[in-house]
Motif scaffolding. Structure first.
Motif, PDB file in Angstrom:
ATOM      1  N   VAL A 145      13.478   6.048  -5.924  1.00  0.00           N
ATOM      2  CA  VAL A 145      13.549   5.024  -6.968  1.00  0.00           C
ATOM      3  C   VAL A 145      12.275   5.037  -7.816  1.00  0.00           C
ATOM      4  O   VAL A 145      12.333   4.991  -9.049  1.00  0.00           O
ATOM      5  N   LEU A 146      11.125   5.137  -7.167  1.00  0.00           N
ATOM      6  CA  LEU A 146       9.858   5.144  -7.910  1.00  0.00           C
ATOM      7  C   LEU A 146       9.711   6.418  -8.734  1.00  0.00           C
ATOM      8  O   LEU A 146       9.213   6.381  -9.861  1.00  0.00           O
TER       9      LEU A 146
ATOM     10  N   PRO B  27      12.224   4.343   3.302  1.00  0.00           N
ATOM     11  CA  PRO B  27      11.107   4.976   2.583  1.00  0.00           C
ATOM     12  C   PRO B  27      11.559   6.081   1.619  1.00  0.00           C
ATOM     13  O   PRO B  27      11.019   6.203   0.525  1.00  0.00           O
ATOM     14  N   SER B  28      12.552   6.866   2.004  1.00  0.00           N
ATOM     15  CA  SER B  28      13.000   7.940   1.106  1.00  0.00           C
ATOM     16  C   SER B  28      13.689   7.374  -0.136  1.00  0.00           C
ATOM     17  O   SER B  28      13.526   7.901  -1.239  1.00  0.00           O
TER      18      SER B  28
ATOM     19  N   GLN C 185       0.824  -1.210   0.000  1.00  0.00           N
ATOM     20  CA  GLN C 185       0.000   0.000   0.000  1.00  0.00           C
ATOM     21  C   GLN C 185       0.856   1.257   0.000  1.00  0.00           C
ATOM     22  O   GLN C 185       0.552   2.224  -0.696  1.00  0.00           O
ATOM     23  N   LEU C 186       1.943   1.234   0.759  1.00  0.00           N
ATOM     24  CA  LEU C 186       2.809   2.416   0.828  1.00  0.00           C
ATOM     25  C   LEU C 186       3.530   2.654  -0.494  1.00  0.00           C
ATOM     26  O   LEU C 186       3.603   3.791  -0.973  1.00  0.00           O
ATOM     27  N   ASP C 187       4.050   1.595  -1.103  1.00  0.00           N
ATOM     28  CA  ASP C 187       4.710   1.750  -2.402  1.00  0.00           C
ATOM     29  C   ASP C 187       3.714   2.174  -3.481  1.00  0.00           C
ATOM     30  O   ASP C 187       4.051   2.954  -4.374  1.00  0.00           O
TER      31      ASP C 187
ATOM     32  N   ARG D  61      15.105  -3.488  -3.807  1.00  0.00           N
ATOM     33  CA  ARG D  61      15.631  -3.825  -2.485  1.00  0.00           C
ATOM     34  C   ARG D  61      14.512  -3.701  -1.466  1.00  0.00           C
ATOM     35  O   ARG D  61      13.995  -2.598  -1.229  1.00  0.00           O
ATOM     36  N   GLU D  62      14.124  -4.810  -0.872  1.00  0.00           N
ATOM     37  CA  GLU D  62      13.043  -4.804   0.113  1.00  0.00           C
ATOM     38  C   GLU D  62      13.397  -3.990   1.347  1.00  0.00           C
ATOM     39  O   GLU D  62      12.520  -3.429   1.985  1.00  0.00           O
TER      40      GLU D  62
END
Length: 172
Positions: free
Chosen positions: A157-158, A151-152, A49-51, A146-147
């Motif tokens: 990356v996204l 968060p930053s 959900q966060l990603d 990378r799991e």
């Protein structure tokens, strides 16, 4: 010579770590007809959900910067699918024997693993015409994942992934 070797190795490693993007679209589509978008209500992206929130924020800011509006009655819908997979290792060992006449030779070859065999993430973006219910543009990206990233880092990356995927949208 030592510096040249270092530069070559760094270039090879950098080329293996990048995001790869494939595009496909309907050539008969007039992209100027599309000004508004929304997401499928039953979209199951396969991301946490966060990603998913991070990806949608990056996508919204990118599309809005290109002049598209997020509306309740859009011109097109967006569906996002993702999956994770383990990349195959690039290790290789080869053995060969050969000769001509009285000369016989042999050899052993060992491949160096330049690419990583880590986890990769594939994200597919489908753009579907709201009136025709037909796919008119699609992009698929593959990149390292990378799991345990912070968060930053995930956000960065996204954002970089969305920037690269949508650098060629709409097609010219």
């Amino acid at each position: 010579m030592k510096y040249l070797f270092s530069i070559v190795v760094l270039c090879l490693l950098a080329s293996c770590a990048g995001t790869r993007v494939n595009y496909d679209y309907d050539k008969a589509t007039d992209f100027s007809n599309y000004t508004s978008y929304n997401y499928f209500s039953d979209m199951d992206s396969g991301l946490s959900q966060l990603d998913e929130k991070r990806l949608l924020r990056a996508l919204d800011s990118t599309l809005q910067a290109k002049g598209f509006l997020l509306t309740e009655e859009p011109d097109f819908y967006i569906n996002i699918l993702s999956s994770e997979f383990r990349n195959a290792s690039n290790n290789a060992v080869g053995v060969g024997i050969g000769g001509t006449g009285r000369n016989v030779g042999g050899g052993v070859s060992v491949g160096l693993p330049l690419g990583n065999s880590g986890i990769q993430r594939r994200i597919q973006f489908d753009f579907v015409d709201a009136q025709k219910d037909a796919l008119f543009w699609q992009a698929t990206s593959e990149s390292g994942y990378r799991e345990n990233a912070s968060p930053s880092i995930r956000e960065d990356v996204l954002r970089a992934l969305v920037k690269k995927v949508f650098s060629k949208f709409p097609p010219q």
